[in-house]
Write an enzyme that holds these catalytic residues in place. Structure first.
Site, PDB file in Angstrom:
ATOM      1  N   GLU A 229     -30.877  18.003  43.506  1.00  0.00           N
ATOM      2  CA  GLU A 229     -31.220  16.784  43.159  1.00  0.00           C
ATOM      3  C   GLU A 229     -30.030  16.159  42.984  1.00  0.00           C
ATOM      4  OE1 GLU A 229     -34.386  17.170  42.422  1.00  0.00           O
ATOM      5  OE2 GLU A 229     -34.409  19.190  41.769  1.00  0.00           O
ATOM      6  N   CYS A 263     -29.953   7.563  39.683  1.00  0.00           N
ATOM      7  CA  CYS A 263     -29.826   7.889  41.084  1.00  0.00           C
ATOM      8  C   CYS A 263     -30.860   7.102  41.584  1.00  0.00           C
ATOM      9  CB  CYS A 263     -30.545   9.207  41.226  1.00  0.00           C
ATOM     10  SG  CYS A 263     -31.963   9.849  40.162  1.00  0.00           S
TER      11      CYS A 263
HETATM   12  P1  NAD Z   1     -21.153  15.171  39.860  1.00  0.00           P
HETATM   13  O1  NAD Z   1     -21.675  15.827  41.184  1.00  0.00           O
HETATM   14  O2  NAD Z   1     -19.679  14.697  39.766  1.00  0.00           O
HETATM   15  O3  NAD Z   1     -21.275  16.177  38.898  1.00  0.00           O
HETATM   16  C1  NAD Z   1     -22.599  17.140  38.454  1.00  0.00           C
HETATM   17  C2  NAD Z   1     -22.285  18.543  37.886  1.00  0.00           C
HETATM   18  O4  NAD Z   1     -21.520  19.226  38.824  1.00  0.00           O
HETATM   19  C3  NAD Z   1     -21.251  18.317  36.644  1.00  0.00           C
HETATM   20  O5  NAD Z   1     -21.659  19.133  35.701  1.00  0.00           O
HETATM   21  C4  NAD Z   1     -20.048  18.873  37.413  1.00  0.00           C
HETATM   22  O6  NAD Z   1     -18.910  19.326  36.567  1.00  0.00           O
HETATM   23  C5  NAD Z   1     -20.602  19.568  38.589  1.00  0.00           C
HETATM   24  N1  NAD Z   1     -19.362  19.926  39.469  1.00  0.00           N
HETATM   25  C6  NAD Z   1     -18.597  18.847  40.222  1.00  0.00           C
HETATM   26  N2  NAD Z   1     -18.124  19.312  41.073  1.00  0.00           N
HETATM   27  C7  NAD Z   1     -18.458  20.550  41.233  1.00  0.00           C
HETATM   28  C8  NAD Z   1     -18.143  21.832  42.326  1.00  0.00           C
HETATM   29  N3  NAD Z   1     -17.207  21.581  43.378  1.00  0.00           N
HETATM   30  N4  NAD Z   1     -18.784  22.916  42.325  1.00  0.00           N
HETATM   31  C9  NAD Z   1     -19.812  23.038  41.118  1.00  0.00           C
HETATM   32  N5  NAD Z   1     -19.990  22.068  40.440  1.00  0.00           N
HETATM   33  C10 NAD Z   1     -19.430  20.876  40.295  1.00  0.00           C
HETATM   34  O7  NAD Z   1     -22.342  14.318  39.590  1.00  0.00           O
HETATM   35  P2  NAD Z   1     -22.056  12.843  38.106  1.00  0.00           P
HETATM   36  O8  NAD Z   1     -21.076  12.085  38.816  1.00  0.00           O
HETATM   37  O9  NAD Z   1     -22.049  13.818  36.947  1.00  0.00           O
HETATM   38  O10 NAD Z   1     -23.763  12.472  38.406  1.00  0.00           O
HETATM   39  C11 NAD Z   1     -24.148  10.949  39.071  1.00  0.00           C
HETATM   40  C12 NAD Z   1     -24.696  11.524  40.252  1.00  0.00           C
HETATM   41  O11 NAD Z   1     -25.846  12.335  40.097  1.00  0.00           O
HETATM   42  C13 NAD Z   1     -25.052  10.610  41.303  1.00  0.00           C
HETATM   43  O12 NAD Z   1     -24.921  10.610  42.410  1.00  0.00           O
HETATM   44  C14 NAD Z   1     -26.544  10.257  40.853  1.00  0.00           C
HETATM   45  O13 NAD Z   1     -27.431   9.728  41.890  1.00  0.00           O
HETATM   46  C15 NAD Z   1     -26.940  11.884  40.847  1.00  0.00           C
HETATM   47  N6  NAD Z   1     -28.232  11.939  40.022  1.00  0.00           N
HETATM   48  C16 NAD Z   1     -29.246  12.548  40.749  1.00  0.00           C
HETATM   49  C17 NAD Z   1     -30.571  12.713  40.147  1.00  0.00           C
HETATM   50  C18 NAD Z   1     -31.678  13.150  40.914  1.00  0.00           C
HETATM   51  O14 NAD Z   1     -32.708  13.540  40.006  1.00  0.00           O
HETATM   52  N7  NAD Z   1     -31.812  13.065  42.144  1.00  0.00           N
HETATM   53  C19 NAD Z   1     -30.547  12.175  38.793  1.00  0.00           C
HETATM   54  C20 NAD Z   1     -29.275  11.750  38.138  1.00  0.00           C
HETATM   55  C21 NAD Z   1     -28.244  11.543  38.627  1.00  0.00           C
END
Ligand code: NAD
Length: 480
Positions: A229, A263
């Protein structure tokens, strides 16, 4: 010395929580150890446990909302709606489980019976984002547990306190220790968990940048389920409507709710040339009236800060980049205090930009494009690699039909904001917004796999054609 993770309140900078980084091997092993027992429980037992969880969330709602507000910076009223969504998820997921992955029985040939049933995958990793630190991981964890999986949950490194609290509520409801494991850590631990041989799949909510890394990591693991997502670069089109004031409210809600950290927030306002002046005047005036303050402030703010100073700096840089590349500021994004991540809503006309960057700017920053025809508006709306949410404000029913038929997004609304999706419906996007595994109501689909069976109480079989006669049959035929 064990490494620690520390989380700070965005609104004040005060330390909120600290705790040791977890051990991925140990957490995966604990979840694996608990799996067979949890999976063997009848569904009604798991459903009852989840209902107790919903009650625990409601009973502890004030504390949970306060923690969400402090750790994310979102207004308390908004954190309270997140708590309600977290509790409501349970009944919706029970219904979705039965409807999407329920049993089906039928009759087969030769008085046999047929059945379609579903089985859990095993151990699922859940990686959560910071913007809805309870509701979104919970939206993966509840369906996963209901289906009979055990879970290793890594909250965002920016919201570990809410992650810990969420896990304590599952435990309080009677979810066994091994069935939900809390894995504290950042991207490095997320990576280690995603690549761990001991997991059977990964349910991820976060940025497209991380999602793409995970997609590559799973490319040679077709046997593991991966649900992504991700973000969006969501358009909102404003077309003919006499009600400019309400159109402006819908635009402001779409762009600036949660300080632009949803998002589904609108990032691009596409507006008909002839309506531009009137609409932009109203949107800008309304954006200027939004109260931006601490989550617990009185009067209640519309929005709080963004998650941290680094994010605020990045957004300010993005605003300046657009400005220096031909954008015209309609409302400058301002950071009143350089030591805090509060931002005022920025609105910028990017119509003249030669190349508009197709990236998700995750904050209170709205780009405006003016167009002449409805066809141009749709082309402009689709000029993105993402495809999460999109809305048309105004226009005729025929134009909405045209918009609906041509827009490329997983959430398509008319005269409603781009955000605020229902848990009763699937939620997900196409393009860089997901991998065709929408969450919310459809999360049940990827928490279990279907098994088709053909069954009989006793052995029954015969080969009707293509057999040579037995010796006895040959003899009998010769005597005739
Ligand atoms: P992020 O991608 O920075 O982090 C999300 C998770 O992934 C965290 O737990 C982080 O520690 C982990 N992570 C980061 N890098 C990683 C890697 N290389 N390998 C494995 N895990 C890793 O996202 P964020 O900044 O926490 O959240 C905001 C983003 O989430 C925005 O882009 C938003 O649009 C998206 N979002 C999407 C939805 C949806 O339902 N489509 C809902 C909410 C947020």
């Amino acid at each position: 010395m064990t490494a620690e993770l520390i989380s700070h309140e965005p609104a004040t900078g005060a330390e909120l929580w600290r705790g040791p980084i977890g051990d991925v091997d140990a957490e995966v092993a604990a979840a694996r150890g608990a799996w067979s027992e949890w999976a063997a429980q009848p569904f009604t037992y798991r459903a009852e446990t989840m209902r107790r969880f919903a009650n625990a969330v409601k009973a502890d709602g004030d504390e949970l909302a306060d923690l969400i507000a402090r750790e994310t910076g979102k207004p308390l009223w908004e954190a309270q709606t997140e708590v309600a969504s977290t509790a409501n998820k349970v009944d919706i997921s029970i219904k979705a489980h039965s409807e999407r992955t329920g049993q089906r029985r039928g009759e087969g040939a030769m008085k046999t019976r047929t059945a379609v049933r579903h089985k859990p995958h095993g151990v699922l990793a859940v990686l959560g984002p910071y913007n809805f630190p309870a509701h979104l991981p919970n939206g993966h964890i509840v369906p996963a547990l209901l289906a009979g999986n055990t879970v290793v949950f890594k909250p965002s490194e920016k919201t570990p306190a809410v992650g810990e609290k969420l896990v304590s509520l599952y435990r309080a409801a009677g979810v066994p220790e091994g069935a939900v494991r809390l894995m504290i850590g950042g991207p490095a631990e997320g990576k280690a968990l995603a690549n761990h041989d001991g997991i059977d799949g990964l349910l991820f909510t976060g940025s497209a940048r991380t999602g793409l890394i995970l997609n590559r990591a799973f490319a040679d693991k077709p046997g593991k389920i991966l649900a992504l997502e991700m973000g969006g670069n969501n358009p909102i089109i404003v077309w003919d409507t006499p009600d400019i004031a309400t159109a402006a409210v819908l635009v402001v809600q779409s762009a600036f709710l949660s300080a632009g950290q949803r998002c589904s927030n609108a990032r691009r306002l596409i507006v008909r040339d002839s309506m531009y002046d009137a609409l932009i005047k109203e949107v800008s005036a309304l954006a200027g009236r939004l109260i931006i303050d601490h989550p617990h402030a009185d009067p209640a703010p519309f929005m709080g800060p963004v998650i941290d100073n680094e994010t605020a700096e990045g957004l300010m840089e993005s605003f300046l980049f657009l400005l220096s590349n031909g954008g015209k500021a309609i409302r400058h994004m301002i950071r009143p205090d350089e030591t805090k991540p509060f931002l005022t809503p920025g609105i910028i006309d990017v119509t003249e930009l030669a190349e508009r960057p197709d990236i998700e700017l995750f904050g209170p920053l709205l780009q405006v494009v003016r167009v002449e025809t409805f066809e141009q508006a749709i082309l402009e709306a689709n000029a993105t690699r993402f495809g999460l949410s999109a809305a048309l404000i105004g226009g005729s029913p025929q134009q909405y039909d045209q918009f609906w038929a041509n827009i490329r997004a997983g959430v398509v609304n008319w005269n409603r904001p781009t955000n605020g999706a229902s848990s009763d419906a699937p939620f997900g996007g196409i393009g860089l917004s997901g991998n065709h595994r929408p969450s919310a109501y459809y999360a049940a689909d990827y928490c279990a796999f279907p098994v088709a069976s053909n069954e009989a109480e006793s052995l029954r079989a015969s080969i009707g054609v293509g057999l040579k006669p037995t010796e006895a049959e040959v003899k009998a035929a010769a005597q005739e």
